[in-house]
Write a protein that holds these residues in place. Structure first.
Motif, PDB file in Angstrom:
ATOM      1  N   MET A   1       0.980  -1.186   0.024  1.00 34.48           N
ATOM      2  CA  MET A   1      -0.140   0.098   0.011  1.00 34.48           C
ATOM      3  C   MET A   1       0.898   1.303   0.088  1.00 34.48           C
ATOM      4  N   HIS A   2       1.697   1.264   0.796  1.00 39.50           N
ATOM      5  CA  HIS A   2       2.798   2.352   0.963  1.00 39.50           C
ATOM      6  C   HIS A   2       3.416   2.758  -0.698  1.00 39.50           C
ATOM      7  N   GLU A   3       3.647   1.692  -1.397  1.00 37.67           N
ATOM      8  CA  GLU A   3       4.273   1.867  -2.842  1.00 37.67           C
ATOM      9  C   GLU A   3       3.410   2.313  -3.450  1.00 37.67           C
ATOM     10  N   VAL A   4       1.868   1.854  -3.434  1.00 39.71           N
ATOM     11  CA  VAL A   4       1.033   2.343  -4.291  1.00 39.71           C
ATOM     12  C   VAL A   4       0.597   3.568  -4.108  1.00 39.71           C
ATOM     13  N   ARG A   5       0.647   4.020  -2.703  1.00 45.52           N
ATOM     14  CA  ARG A   5       0.321   5.402  -2.440  1.00 45.52           C
ATOM     15  C   ARG A   5       1.531   6.557  -2.978  1.00 45.52           C
ATOM     16  N   GLN A   6       2.680   6.126  -3.216  1.00 52.42           N
ATOM     17  CA  GLN A   6       3.783   6.774  -3.480  1.00 52.42           C
ATOM     18  C   GLN A   6       3.678   7.406  -5.107  1.00 52.42           C
ATOM     19  N   VAL A   7       2.999   6.296  -5.775  1.00 53.08           N
ATOM     20  CA  VAL A   7       3.076   6.581  -7.100  1.00 53.08           C
ATOM     21  C   VAL A   7       1.499   7.217  -7.629  1.00 53.08           C
ATOM     22  N   MET A   8       0.648   6.924  -6.771  1.00 54.68           N
ATOM     23  CA  MET A   8      -0.784   7.424  -7.271  1.00 54.68           C
ATOM     24  C   MET A   8      -0.911   9.189  -6.734  1.00 54.68           C
ATOM     25  N   PRO A   9      -1.194  10.014  -7.519  1.00 59.32           N
ATOM     26  CA  PRO A   9      -1.301  11.327  -7.115  1.00 59.32           C
ATOM     27  C   PRO A   9      -2.552  11.454  -6.311  1.00 59.32           C
ATOM     28  N   ASP A  10      -2.845  12.710  -6.003  1.00 59.87           N
ATOM     29  CA  ASP A  10      -4.252  12.690  -5.122  1.00 59.87           C
ATOM     30  C   ASP A  10      -5.402  12.023  -5.837  1.00 59.87           C
ATOM     31  N   ASP A  11      -5.435  12.600  -6.983  1.00 59.46           N
ATOM     32  CA  ASP A  11      -6.647  12.227  -7.814  1.00 59.46           C
ATOM     33  C   ASP A  11      -6.396  10.773  -8.497  1.00 59.46           C
ATOM     34  N   GLY A  12      -5.747  10.054  -8.317  1.00 56.47           N
ATOM     35  CA  GLY A  12      -5.287   8.598  -8.833  1.00 56.47           C
ATOM     36  C   GLY A  12      -6.439   7.758  -8.443  1.00 56.47           C
ATOM     37  N   ILE A  13      -6.962   6.841  -9.087  1.00 57.03           N
ATOM     38  CA  ILE A  13      -7.995   5.823  -8.773  1.00 57.03           C
ATOM     39  C   ILE A  13      -7.561   4.556  -8.597  1.00 57.03           C
ATOM     40  N   VAL A  14      -7.760   4.031  -7.468  1.00 57.27           N
ATOM     41  CA  VAL A  14      -7.216   2.514  -7.223  1.00 57.27           C
ATOM     42  C   VAL A  14      -8.519   1.660  -7.073  1.00 57.27           C
ATOM     43  N   ALA A  15      -8.721   0.777  -8.180  1.00 57.45           N
ATOM     44  CA  ALA A  15      -9.850   0.010  -8.153  1.00 57.45           C
ATOM     45  C   ALA A  15      -9.542  -1.352  -7.410  1.00 57.45           C
ATOM     46  N   LEU A  16     -10.326  -1.621  -6.604  1.00 58.86           N
ATOM     47  CA  LEU A  16      -9.835  -3.109  -5.558  1.00 58.86           C
ATOM     48  C   LEU A  16     -10.916  -3.976  -6.205  1.00 58.86           C
ATOM     49  N   ASP A  17     -10.231  -5.116  -6.174  1.00 57.02           N
ATOM     50  CA  ASP A  17     -11.028  -6.632  -6.281  1.00 57.02           C
ATOM     51  C   ASP A  17     -11.393  -7.012  -4.925  1.00 57.02           C
ATOM     52  N   ASN A  18     -11.566  -8.154  -4.937  1.00 60.31           N
ATOM     53  CA  ASN A  18     -12.047  -8.756  -3.386  1.00 60.31           C
ATOM     54  C   ASN A  18     -11.226  -9.794  -3.017  1.00 60.31           C
ATOM     55  N   GLY A  19     -10.494  -9.608  -2.014  1.00 61.35           N
ATOM     56  CA  GLY A  19      -9.561 -10.565  -1.250  1.00 61.35           C
ATOM     57  C   GLY A  19      -8.903 -10.047   0.003  1.00 61.35           C
ATOM     58  N   MET A  20      -7.975 -10.590   0.539  1.00 57.77           N
ATOM     59  CA  MET A  20      -7.345 -10.203   1.772  1.00 57.77           C
ATOM     60  C   MET A  20      -6.921  -8.751   1.631  1.00 57.77           C
ATOM     61  N   LYS A  22      -8.039  -6.338   0.103  1.00 63.60           N
ATOM     62  CA  LYS A  22      -8.942  -5.382   0.255  1.00 63.60           C
ATOM     63  C   LYS A  22      -9.227  -4.893   1.740  1.00 63.60           C
ATOM     64  N   ILE A  23      -8.972  -5.716   2.631  1.00 63.10           N
ATOM     65  CA  ILE A  23      -9.078  -5.347   4.002  1.00 63.10           C
ATOM     66  C   ILE A  23      -7.703  -4.321   4.455  1.00 63.10           C
ATOM     67  N   TRP A  24      -6.862  -4.645   4.189  1.00 65.17           N
ATOM     68  CA  TRP A  24      -5.307  -3.770   4.336  1.00 65.17           C
ATOM     69  C   TRP A  24      -5.599  -2.423   3.473  1.00 65.17           C
ATOM     70  N   PHE A  25      -6.204  -2.477   2.373  1.00 62.01           N
ATOM     71  CA  PHE A  25      -6.435  -1.140   1.734  1.00 62.01           C
ATOM     72  C   PHE A  25      -7.516  -0.404   2.320  1.00 62.01           C
ATOM     73  N   ALA A  26      -8.453  -0.882   2.661  1.00 60.94           N
ATOM     74  CA  ALA A  26      -9.589  -0.316   3.633  1.00 60.94           C
ATOM     75  C   ALA A  26      -9.193   0.179   4.848  1.00 60.94           C
ATOM     76  N   ARG A  27      -8.408  -0.320   5.513  1.00 62.00           N
ATOM     77  CA  ARG A  27      -7.887   0.125   6.883  1.00 62.00           C
ATOM     78  C   ARG A  27      -6.796   1.014   6.778  1.00 62.00           C
ATOM     79  N   ASN A  28      -5.897   1.052   5.813  1.00 60.10           N
ATOM     80  CA  ASN A  28      -4.704   1.898   5.843  1.00 60.10           C
ATOM     81  C   ASN A  28      -4.301   2.746   4.577  1.00 60.10           C
ATOM     82  N   TYR A  29      -4.950   2.696   3.581  1.00 57.46           N
ATOM     83  CA  TYR A  29      -4.819   3.303   2.255  1.00 57.46           C
ATOM     84  C   TYR A  29      -5.589   5.007   2.409  1.00 57.46           C
ATOM     85  N   ARG A  30      -4.774   5.772   2.656  1.00 55.36           N
ATOM     86  CA  ARG A  30      -5.217   7.177   2.785  1.00 55.36           C
ATOM     87  C   ARG A  30      -5.692   7.888   1.689  1.00 55.36           C
ATOM     88  N   THR A  31      -6.845   8.444   1.595  1.00 51.24           N
ATOM     89  CA  THR A  31      -7.185   9.002   0.394  1.00 51.24           C
ATOM     90  C   THR A  31      -7.205  10.507   0.535  1.00 51.24           C
TER      91      THR A  31
END
Length: 199
Positions: A1-20, A22-31
């Motif tokens: 998630m840290h690496e994804v957040r580093q390359v995604m600008p503020d308006d970058g869109i991350v679309a999650l499928d369903n799996g483990m 997703k729990i980590w992104f939902a808890r920790n990915y800052r939008t």
């Protein structure tokens, strides 16, 4: 998630499928911007990640869009790579590869069931991407992930990154620690309460 957040600008869109993951992104990915982390939390439909990322890219062609999928969910709609290529989209697809239906496997473990029928083999995802005229890359080390993501966005087009994932941390955080918290809470609830009264 840290690496994804580093390359995604503020308006970058991350679309999650369903799996483990997703729990980590939902808890920790800052939008920072609304509607930039897409997850279908209610229905939790496996296979939703890639199509929702395709739609996000169609609606916002000037923004960075990434699909994050498990290997099980990705293979349920993987043919949509052809759609993304045919439409000329700029889209990065990250496949977290554990050769299993990780979320269901985790739930079975939590409930004490035998690990049964949850593992499988995958195609070579790089060759699979190339078969659809997309670009595929194997990421074999955590230190490579950030640069590989940035390179994929810089290159443009439909880019697929196959990333092996070790889900053993799920056992500690989402099973062992939760069971410990539950046991501690139950122990506290079972203790007798002593009331004092003033005379």
């Amino acid at each position: 998630m840290h690496e994804v957040r580093q390359v995604m600008p503020d308006d970058g869109i991350v679309a999650l499928d369903n799996g483990m993951y997703k729990i980590w992104f939902a808890r920790n990915y800052r939008t920072i911007t609304a509607n930039t982390l897409l997850l279908d939390n209610a229905l939790a439909a496996m296979g939703a990640g890639l199509p929702s990322a395709i739609m996000a890219s169609l609606l916002h062609p000037g923004r960075r869009v990434m699909a994050v999928c498990g290997d099980g969910g990705f293979m349920m709609n993987s043919q949509e790579l052809e759609t993304a290529v045919r439409l000329g989209l700029n889209l990065v697809v990250v496949i977290l590869e554990d050769h299993a239906y990780g979320m269901i496997r985790w739930k079975q473990a939590v409930d004490g069931f035998t690990d049964y029928g949850m593992t499988f083999d995958n195609p070579d995802f790089v060759a699979y991407a190339q078969a659809y005229s997309a670009t595929g890359t194997h990421v074999t080390d955590a230190a490579q992930l950030g640069p590989a993501l940035e390179h994929a966005f810089t290159q443009g087009g439909v880019q697929l990154l196959a990333v092996p994932v070790d889900y053993s941390e799920n056992t500690r955080v989402l099973i062992d620690e939760l069971q410990h918290e539950t046991a501690t809470h139950q122990d506290t609830a079972d203790r007798p309460v002593h009331h004092t009264t003033r005379s």
